[in-house]
Design a protein around this motif. Structure first.
Motif, PDB file in Angstrom:
ATOM      1  N   ASN A   1     -26.334 -12.184 -18.700  1.00  0.00           N
ATOM      2  CA  ASN A   1     -24.914 -11.864 -18.505  1.00  0.00           C
ATOM      3  C   ASN A   1     -24.658 -10.859 -17.389  1.00  0.00           C
ATOM      4  O   ASN A   1     -23.636 -10.938 -16.701  1.00  0.00           O
ATOM      5  N   ARG A   2     -25.567  -9.908 -17.201  1.00  0.00           N
ATOM      6  CA  ARG A   2     -25.326  -8.862 -16.195  1.00  0.00           C
ATOM      7  C   ARG A   2     -25.257  -9.440 -14.781  1.00  0.00           C
ATOM      8  O   ARG A   2     -24.729  -8.787 -13.866  1.00  0.00           O
TER       9      ARG A   2
ATOM     10  N   ALA B   1     -18.526  -8.736 -18.103  1.00  0.00           N
ATOM     11  CA  ALA B   1     -18.624  -7.737 -19.167  1.00  0.00           C
ATOM     12  C   ALA B   1     -17.313  -7.011 -19.399  1.00  0.00           C
ATOM     13  O   ALA B   1     -17.134  -6.365 -20.431  1.00  0.00           O
TER      14      ALA B   1
ATOM     15  N   ASP C   1     -21.695 -19.527 -17.113  1.00  0.00           N
ATOM     16  CA  ASP C   1     -21.832 -19.519 -18.565  1.00  0.00           C
ATOM     17  C   ASP C   1     -20.980 -18.390 -19.133  1.00  0.00           C
ATOM     18  O   ASP C   1     -20.700 -17.403 -18.456  1.00  0.00           O
ATOM     19  N   LYS C   2     -20.552 -18.564 -20.390  1.00  0.00           N
ATOM     20  CA  LYS C   2     -19.767 -17.501 -21.024  1.00  0.00           C
ATOM     21  C   LYS C   2     -20.691 -16.340 -21.377  1.00  0.00           C
ATOM     22  O   LYS C   2     -21.895 -16.546 -21.563  1.00  0.00           O
TER      23      LYS C   2
ATOM     24  N   ARG D   1     -30.432 -10.101 -24.562  1.00  0.00           N
ATOM     25  CA  ARG D   1     -29.286 -10.121 -25.481  1.00  0.00           C
ATOM     26  C   ARG D   1     -29.325  -8.978 -26.489  1.00  0.00           C
ATOM     27  O   ARG D   1     -28.307  -8.651 -27.096  1.00  0.00           O
TER      28      ARG D   1
ATOM     29  N   HIS E   1     -23.849 -12.507 -14.090  1.00  0.00           N
ATOM     30  CA  HIS E   1     -22.780 -13.499 -13.968  1.00  0.00           C
ATOM     31  C   HIS E   1     -21.829 -13.173 -12.822  1.00  0.00           C
ATOM     32  O   HIS E   1     -21.506 -14.038 -12.001  1.00  0.00           O
TER      33      HIS E   1
ATOM     34  N   ALA F   1     -23.749  -6.849 -21.497  1.00  0.00           N
ATOM     35  CA  ALA F   1     -22.847  -7.653 -22.327  1.00  0.00           C
ATOM     36  C   ALA F   1     -23.631  -8.373 -23.408  1.00  0.00           C
ATOM     37  O   ALA F   1     -23.440  -9.558 -23.668  1.00  0.00           O
TER      38      ALA F   1
ATOM     39  N   ASP G   1     -21.912 -12.501 -27.434  1.00  0.00           N
ATOM     40  CA  ASP G   1     -22.656 -13.767 -27.477  1.00  0.00           C
ATOM     41  C   ASP G   1     -21.923 -14.832 -28.287  1.00  0.00           C
ATOM     42  O   ASP G   1     -21.608 -15.917 -27.776  1.00  0.00           O
TER      43      ASP G   1
END
Length: 360
Positions: free
Chosen positions: A82-83, A107, A102-103, A172, A85, A180, A186
């Motif tokens: 996520n970091r 953040a 992707d979701k 995660r 994205h 995030a 998530d």
């Protein structure tokens, strides 16, 4: 940028972890009109896995190679931790390449809005992978709600619960705002998105967000209450520490209710090597159909087959000029904003109003 040519659209996939390997790569490969052209990963084991799964895909170690040759791709899919994205999405936009992220998109709501604005300013197509909009139980609930079979809906309950008492290694489970991580980002990104899709804008947010497992760095157990502008209340649970699972969905109206148990089967099928188009794809057995009606007069309603493949089919169509992207990226800004408010609500122990959404 993609045009009207009927040659397959060339897709570059960033990352081959869980998201890239289990979800994106198989769905891209199964979509007519798309071709998995390149996969970016440095991990030796994942590179070997790509060679096995998608032998025709080009392996790339350095993502900058893609930005230096933007004409070689029609679409980039960001399936990184996520970091990354936001920086990867912005790099794709700067290169003029359409992008799927992707979701969650970001953040923070501010970062998400920045990405969306940059894409709009540059005229670059952008969408977010909210695949759970194509879960069979959600599709069925949406049909029942929109068809009026429940009457006026007053309450929506939705759960993604698991029993994972041991912490697994991976990003995660790491602390840090830019990661995030945690259950709320998530799993909550799906639950919040589904609730807003069903019942529209949210007026206020209340949440209880906890770390239950010894040594947990991020939340693993959360409850979020959304009050929608139309008065519907959505109660959402996401947890890694649930030894007994509740209903997956429960929608209560003034004429009837609808309840389902168990997860949509598509994720498990993808993990096991299944692909869209195989017999029985996305279907659940009749004994798992949801219950519709009032206690004492309940009947099972066939669950619509799930269809994750619809996401990339619509991406391909949109890039060829046929309709919008499957998920409006501005929806993802709203989702991240609500998750931010949920975290803040839990810390402050209060119900928080939702600021007005900027005009679209």
């Amino acid at each position: 940028m993609a045009g009207t040519s009927q040659a397959p659209l060339r897709v570059g996939l960033l990352g081959y972890g869980l998201a890239g390997r289990v979800f994106h790569a198989p769905l891209i490969a199964a979509t007519p009109g798309l071709r998995l052209h390149a996969v970016v990963t440095r991990d030796p084991e994942r590179r070997q896995q790509v060679r096995h799964d998608h032998p025709d895909a080009r392996l790339v170690e350095d993502v900058d190679v893609l930005w230096r040759t933007p004409d070689a791709l029609d679409l980039v899919v960001v399936a990184t931790p996520n970091r990354l994205h936001v920086p990867m999405a912005r790099a794709a936009i700067a290169a003029g390449i359409a992008v799927v992220v992707d979701k969650p998109l970001a953040a923070t709501g501010a970062e998400a809005r920045q990405v969306v604005d940059e894409a709009a300013d540059r005229g670059v197509p952008l969408t977010v992978f909210q695949n759970r909009r194509w879960d069979g139980d959600f599709l069925t609930a949406r049909r029942l709600v929109e068809g009026g079979e429940l009457g006026r809906v007053t309450r929506f309950e939705s759960r993604f619960e698991r029993w994972r008492p041991e912490i697994k290694p991976g990003w995660r489970e790491k602390a840090g705002a830019d990661e995030a991580g945690g259950a709320l980002f998530d799993l909550g990104a799906h639950l919040v998105d589904q609730a807003v899709q069903l019942f529209g804008p949210v007026r206020s947010v209340y949440a209880e967000v906890d770390r239950r497992r010894p040594g947990a760095e991020v939340d693993d157990d959360a409850f979020v209450a959304l009050t929608h502008a139309d008065g519907v209340r959505s109660h959402l649970w996401m947890s890694a520490v649930t030894p007994q699972l509740g209903p997956r969905l429960r929608v209560l109206g003034d004429q009837a209710g609808y309840t389902t148990y168990g997860l949509d089967p598509q994720e498990a099928a993808l993990r096991d090597g299944g692909r869209p188009g195989t017999p029985g794809w996305g279907e659940v057995s009749p004994d798992r159909y949801g219950l519709l009606g009032v206690d004492g007069d309940l009947r099972r309603v066939p669950t619509e087959p799930g269809r994750y493949e619809s996401f990339y089919a619509q991406v391909a169509a949109s890039l060829r000029g046929d309709g919008p992207m499957p998920v409006d990226a501005r929806d993802a800004v709203d989702t991240v904003t609500l998750i931010e408010l949920a975290h803040r609500s839990s810390v402050e122990g209060v119900v928080l109003p939702v600021p007005p959404t900027p005009a679209r």
